[in-house]
Design an enzyme around this catalytic site. Structure first.
Site, PDB file in Angstrom:
ATOM      1  N   TYR A 213      -9.375 -11.735   6.697  1.00 40.85           N
ATOM      2  CA  TYR A 213      -8.653 -11.920   5.556  1.00 40.85           C
ATOM      3  C   TYR A 213      -9.127 -13.153   4.755  1.00 40.85           C
ATOM      4  O   TYR A 213      -8.734 -13.044   3.604  1.00 40.85           O
ATOM      5  CB  TYR A 213      -7.115 -12.047   5.743  1.00 40.85           C
ATOM      6  CG  TYR A 213      -6.656 -10.579   6.447  1.00 40.85           C
ATOM      7  CD1 TYR A 213      -6.558  -9.430   5.407  1.00 40.85           C
ATOM      8  CD2 TYR A 213      -6.425 -10.127   7.713  1.00 40.85           C
ATOM      9  CE1 TYR A 213      -6.345  -8.127   6.002  1.00 40.85           C
ATOM     10  CE2 TYR A 213      -6.032  -9.272   8.141  1.00 40.85           C
ATOM     11  CZ  TYR A 213      -5.963  -7.972   7.378  1.00 40.85           C
ATOM     12  OH  TYR A 213      -5.619  -6.780   7.983  1.00 40.85           O
ATOM     13  N   ALA A 214      -9.472 -14.102   5.399  1.00 40.03           N
ATOM     14  CA  ALA A 214     -10.003 -15.243   4.856  1.00 40.03           C
ATOM     15  C   ALA A 214     -10.888 -15.277   3.649  1.00 40.03           C
ATOM     16  O   ALA A 214     -10.805 -16.217   2.922  1.00 40.03           O
ATOM     17  CB  ALA A 214     -10.540 -16.237   6.003  1.00 40.03           C
ATOM     18  N   ILE A 215     -11.688 -14.207   3.601  1.00 45.22           N
ATOM     19  CA  ILE A 215     -12.481 -14.092   2.398  1.00 45.22           C
ATOM     20  C   ILE A 215     -11.732 -13.759   1.232  1.00 45.22           C
ATOM     21  O   ILE A 215     -12.160 -13.528   0.155  1.00 45.22           O
ATOM     22  CB  ILE A 215     -13.893 -13.417   2.807  1.00 45.22           C
ATOM     23  CG1 ILE A 215     -13.573 -11.762   3.081  1.00 45.22           C
ATOM     24  CG2 ILE A 215     -14.493 -13.987   4.163  1.00 45.22           C
ATOM     25  CD1 ILE A 215     -15.044 -11.054   3.030  1.00 45.22           C
TER      26      ILE A 215
ATOM     27  N   GLY B 143      -6.715  -0.691  -6.649  1.00 43.43           N
ATOM     28  CA  GLY B 143      -7.837   0.124  -5.903  1.00 43.43           C
ATOM     29  C   GLY B 143      -7.789   1.651  -6.417  1.00 43.43           C
ATOM     30  O   GLY B 143      -6.992   1.710  -7.055  1.00 43.43           O
ATOM     31  N   ASP B 144      -8.621   2.195  -5.948  1.00 44.30           N
ATOM     32  CA  ASP B 144      -8.797   3.970  -6.036  1.00 44.30           C
ATOM     33  C   ASP B 144      -7.444   4.582  -5.761  1.00 44.30           C
ATOM     34  O   ASP B 144      -6.968   5.323  -6.528  1.00 44.30           O
ATOM     35  CB  ASP B 144      -9.853   4.494  -5.381  1.00 44.30           C
ATOM     36  CG  ASP B 144      -9.960   4.117  -4.004  1.00 44.30           C
ATOM     37  OD1 ASP B 144      -9.070   3.584  -3.490  1.00 44.30           O
ATOM     38  OD2 ASP B 144     -10.745   5.017  -3.264  1.00 44.30           O
TER      39      ASP B 144
ATOM     40  N   ARG C 149       0.887  -1.236  -0.040  1.00 44.24           N
ATOM     41  CA  ARG C 149      -0.030   0.105   0.091  1.00 44.24           C
ATOM     42  C   ARG C 149       0.900   1.190   0.055  1.00 44.24           C
ATOM     43  O   ARG C 149       2.102   1.312   0.276  1.00 44.24           O
ATOM     44  CB  ARG C 149      -0.683   0.202   1.159  1.00 44.24           C
ATOM     45  CG  ARG C 149      -1.919  -0.998   1.483  1.00 44.24           C
ATOM     46  CD  ARG C 149      -2.991  -0.445   2.320  1.00 44.24           C
ATOM     47  NE  ARG C 149      -3.912  -1.528   2.666  1.00 44.24           N
ATOM     48  CZ  ARG C 149      -5.091  -1.686   1.834  1.00 44.24           C
ATOM     49  NH1 ARG C 149      -5.301  -0.712   0.762  1.00 44.24           N
ATOM     50  NH2 ARG C 149      -6.061  -2.473   2.064  1.00 44.24           N
TER      51      ARG C 149
ATOM     52  N   ASP D  58     -14.470  -4.858  -1.767  1.00 41.93           N
ATOM     53  CA  ASP D  58     -15.277  -3.924  -1.035  1.00 41.93           C
ATOM     54  C   ASP D  58     -16.479  -3.458  -2.302  1.00 41.93           C
ATOM     55  O   ASP D  58     -17.467  -3.222  -1.984  1.00 41.93           O
ATOM     56  CB  ASP D  58     -14.798  -2.749  -0.405  1.00 41.93           C
ATOM     57  CG  ASP D  58     -14.011  -3.038   0.777  1.00 41.93           C
ATOM     58  OD1 ASP D  58     -14.020  -4.135   1.150  1.00 41.93           O
ATOM     59  OD2 ASP D  58     -13.484  -2.112   1.394  1.00 41.93           O
TER      60      ASP D  58
HETATM   61  O1  F6P Z   1     -10.059  -2.454   0.753  1.00 40.43           O
HETATM   62  C1  F6P Z   1     -10.322  -3.658   0.772  1.00 40.43           C
HETATM   63  C2  F6P Z   1     -10.380  -4.079   2.331  1.00 40.43           C
HETATM   64  O2  F6P Z   1     -10.113  -5.507   2.487  1.00 40.43           O
HETATM   65  C3  F6P Z   1     -10.995  -3.616   3.381  1.00 40.43           C
HETATM   66  O3  F6P Z   1     -12.502  -4.187   3.181  1.00 40.43           O
HETATM   67  C4  F6P Z   1     -10.398  -3.698   4.557  1.00 40.43           C
HETATM   68  O4  F6P Z   1     -10.901  -2.868   5.438  1.00 40.43           O
HETATM   69  C5  F6P Z   1      -8.886  -3.402   4.031  1.00 40.43           C
HETATM   70  O5  F6P Z   1      -9.000  -3.770   2.903  1.00 40.43           O
HETATM   71  C6  F6P Z   1      -7.930  -4.257   5.127  1.00 40.43           C
HETATM   72  O6  F6P Z   1      -6.829  -4.431   4.330  1.00 40.43           O
HETATM   73  P1  F6P Z   1      -5.418  -4.235   4.935  1.00 40.43           P
HETATM   74  O7  F6P Z   1      -5.290  -4.724   6.199  1.00 40.43           O
HETATM   75  O8  F6P Z   1      -4.544  -4.658   4.155  1.00 40.43           O
HETATM   76  O9  F6P Z   1      -5.133  -2.665   4.834  1.00 40.43           O
END
Ligand code: F6P
Length: 456
Positions: free
Chosen positions: A378-380, A196-197, A171, A227
């Site tokens: 995270y499992a999904i 993503g965005d 990220r 999401d």
């Molecule tokens: O943006 C997708 C998503 O799965 C959200 O639903 C969730 O809040 C977030 O990513 C969590 O991701 P990470 O822990 O990698 O920041």
């Protein structure tokens, strides 16, 4: 007396006003002058209801009211370019180098997209070099020291059976100047960004630097979000896989709740600002009694509050299941400070909060209960795509390759009204796709659960 159809159209606009259309123009690097290797395939195609010719457009609006509100002649209605191979392309395949980067949180289908891009580039266009950038935008930045990987059909053959991304991800923002330096060093002509965005905003900065330097590098995005919060895309890839697994968690909560007197199942699901996963997972088997999403604030206490509703439901049916998206009910909690690396506001954990408040409420009412809390987390999203999503990924990646080879840039591929289309990147990041509290999805959830339109 019969009424002409247009007399019945309700257009909610002040008299004399029309609804302006967003700019749907797709940027290109220049005139495509090279005959595509796929041109023979196109010559044999005939226009049918399933095939949109490259010069045709997919209408933005799909209701009479929407079309009427534009106030223009049919030929001037706002429309999106259809995806697909073009007869003429911009890049000479034999001299083209492509790169792929995956950014942001995981999503089922990332490996399918990588494999699809590589196969289409190499098998159909005969592009000779496809480079994988490791660990998201970090992979471009020398200070991180990540290597690159050569992607061939051989390398990607079996990657889709695994969840995650073989390229790794990260990220966060990286300097677009450094990214373009790296693209130049690697002689890249096309960059595919799967993200993503936030990643698409990063890609737009890359486009800006590419332009400033007078380079001809195409930047094409494949939007990724479990999401389902990217606008103007019917559904994002991996979403179906994710909500299917989430529905298993709801089923488990139902079984647990039913097996105990006055049992309550509580499931927290991903969905930071958009409750699509919670809605679809709850609808999948109609196992939920209450669905809570970020788009619909709720009250807990007093008559008409969630807790009283839950107590009545348990009294009537002997058990109940509550599904909460992670972003639901944030208005009831103290907002934590800060943002994550992608710029998303940090959230409080609604799951344990609800569990505690439900337990308190039932204890105060003298009702013995057992609360089973499930957070699949995270499992999904770390699983491989299901076959539907895999097909979707393959088609999106093919569309992305065709667009890039034709010289299109600063755009993403998506599915709008079930047709694959090109969307300007700025539209994909212009707002967040959310469940409409007045829309038919939320209505379907209310019908399925029997919960009121609002709590409290
Ligand atoms: O943006 C997708 C998503 O799965 C959200 O639903 C969730 O809040 C977030 O990513 C969590 O991701 P990470 O822990 O990698 O920041």
């Amino acid at each position: 007396m019969s009424t002409a159809p247009h007399d019945r159209i309700v257009v909610h606009l002040p008299a004399g006003r029309t609804k302006p259309a967003p700019d749907l123009t797709i940027a290109t690097l220049g005139r495509p002058r090279i005959t595509s290797p796929l041109a023979p395939l196109l010559e044999s195609r005939r226009t049918t209801e399933h095939y949109v010719d490259e010069d045709d457009r997919v209408l933005l609006d799909d209701t009479l009211a929407g079309v009427t509100a534009r106030g223009v002649a049919p030929a001037d209605l706002p429309g999106l370019e259809p995806c697909g191979p073009r007869r003429q392309i911009f890049f000479d395949p034999s001299k083209t180098r492509a790169a792929i980067v995956t950014c942001g949180g995981l999503c089922p289908g990332l490996n399918d997209v990588i494999a699809g891009l590589v196969r289409n580039l190499t098998y159909h266009y005969k592009v000779r070099r496809v480079i994988g950038i490791r660990n998201g935008y970090q992979g471009f930045v020398p200070a991180y020291g990540h290597d690159v990987v050569d992607l061939t059909p051989e390398v990607v053959r079996d990657i889709a059976v695994e969840g995650g991304t073989v390229l790794g991800t990260s990220r966060g923002h990286q300097d677009p100047e450094e990214i373009v330096d790296c693209l130049e060093r690697l002689n890249i002509n096309i960059l595919f960004v799967v993200g993503g965005d936030g990643s698409m905003r990063g890609a737009m900065e890359v486009v800006r630097v590419v332009r400033d330097r007078g380079l001809r590098i195409a930047v094409v995005g494949v939007p990724k979000t479990i999401d389902n919060d990217i606008p103007m895309i019917d559904q994002s890839f991996g979403f179906q896989t994710a909500f299917s697994l989430a529905s298993d968690a709801i089923r488990a909560a139902r079984v647990e709740a039913k097996s105990t007197a006055n049992g309550i199942g509580l499931v927290k699901l991903m969905g930071r600002h958009s409750g699509f996963i919670a809605c679809y997972a709850a609808l999948a088997r109609s196992d939920a009694d209450v669905v809570l999403i970020p788009e619909v604030p709720f009250g807990l206490d007093g008559p008409g509050g969630l807790l009283e509703h839950l107590r009545k439901r348990v009294a009537e049916r002997g058990h109940a299941v509550v599904v909460a998206a992670e972003g639901a009910g944030q208005e009831l909690l103290d907002a934590p400070d800060g943002h994550d690396a992608s710029g998303n506001r940090k959230l409080q954990d609604i799951g344990p909060f609800l569990r505690a408040r439900i337990a308190e409420h039932f204890a105060a009412a003298g009702v013995e209960t057992a609360i089973r809390y499930i957070d699949p987390s995270y499992a999904i999203r770390s699983v491989p795509a299901n076959p539907y999503d895999s097909v979707y990924c393959v088609r999106l990646s093919q569309a992305a390759v065709h667009a890039a080879m034709s010289g299109r840039t600063e755009m993403v591929v998506g599915r709008w009204r079930r047709r694959f289309v090109h969307l300007p990147m700025r539209l994909a990041v212009s707002r967040r796709n959310q469940v409409d509290p007045h829309g038919d999805l939320w209505m379907a959830v209310l019908e399925s659960t029997g919960q009121p339109a609002r709590f409290g």
